[in-house]
Design a protein around this motif. Structure first.
Motif, mmCIF file in Angstrom:
data_model
loop_
_atom_site.group_PDB
_atom_site.id
_atom_site.type_symbol
_atom_site.label_atom_id
_atom_site.label_comp_id
_atom_site.label_asym_id
_atom_site.label_seq_id
_atom_site.Cartn_x
_atom_site.Cartn_y
_atom_site.Cartn_z
ATOM 1 N N PRO A 1 -0.407 88.010 -12.761
ATOM 2 C CA PRO A 1 -1.065 89.206 -13.297
ATOM 3 C C PRO A 1 -0.530 89.648 -14.651
ATOM 4 C CG PRO A 1 0.330 89.768 -11.438
ATOM 5 C CD PRO A 1 0.305 88.274 -11.525
ATOM 6 N N LEU A 2 0.673 89.252 -15.019
ATOM 7 C CA LEU A 2 1.223 89.661 -16.305
ATOM 8 C C LEU A 2 0.612 88.897 -17.478
ATOM 9 C CD1 LEU A 2 4.971 90.032 -15.333
ATOM 10 C CD2 LEU A 2 3.225 91.800 -15.505
ATOM 11 N N LYS A 3 -0.065 87.803 -17.222
ATOM 12 C CA LYS A 3 -0.698 87.029 -18.297
ATOM 13 C C LYS A 3 -2.110 87.501 -18.609
ATOM 14 C CE LYS A 3 1.946 82.845 -17.838
ATOM 15 N NZ LYS A 3 1.914 81.403 -17.639
ATOM 16 N N ARG A 4 -2.686 88.292 -17.734
ATOM 17 C CA ARG A 4 -4.059 88.743 -17.943
ATOM 18 C C ARG A 4 -4.087 89.992 -18.815
ATOM 19 N NH1 ARG A 4 -7.585 92.105 -15.018
ATOM 20 N NH2 ARG A 4 -9.715 91.652 -15.569
ATOM 21 N N VAL A 5 -4.896 89.961 -19.857
ATOM 22 C CA VAL A 5 -5.081 91.114 -20.736
ATOM 23 C C VAL A 5 -6.428 91.736 -20.374
ATOM 24 C CG1 VAL A 5 -5.298 91.896 -23.124
ATOM 25 C CG2 VAL A 5 -3.773 90.000 -22.574
ATOM 26 N N PRO A 6 -6.437 92.956 -19.809
ATOM 27 C CA PRO A 6 -7.705 93.569 -19.403
ATOM 28 C C PRO A 6 -8.560 93.917 -20.616
ATOM 29 C CG PRO A 6 -5.888 95.098 -19.087
ATOM 30 C CD PRO A 6 -5.285 93.796 -19.522
ATOM 31 N N PRO A 7 -9.885 93.991 -20.426
ATOM 32 C CA PRO A 7 -10.759 94.353 -21.542
ATOM 33 C C PRO A 7 -10.505 95.788 -21.990
ATOM 34 C CG PRO A 7 -11.996 94.249 -19.489
ATOM 35 C CD PRO A 7 -10.616 93.762 -19.185
#
Length: 68
Positions: free
Chosen positions: A45-51
């Motif tokens: 989850p730390l690699k995902r950049v939310p929109p």
């Protein structure tokens, strides 16, 4: 859980390290596109950049919009 609904991608995998905007260095598969995925996918989850959230368009608002 939220992450089960999203598509697996090498960009979000624990086994991958992002090289640039298009490529990921995967421990299992080598250099692959960010949208690629395999059976060894493990979500990080730390690699995902939310929109970014949508910006409020204040030009269309009137005083009557704020009264009861």
């Amino acid at each position: 859980m939220m992450f089960r609904k999203m598509e697996p991608r090498c960009a979000y995998c624990q086994r991958g390290q992002r090289i640039n905007e298009r490529d990921v260095a995967c421990v299992k598969r080598g250099i692959v596109p960010v949208e690629h995925h395999c059976r060894a996918f493990k979500y990080d989850p730390l690699k995902r950049v939310p929109p970014r959230p949508a910006a409020l368009d204040t030009e269309k608002l009137k005083e009557s919009d704020f009264s009861l």
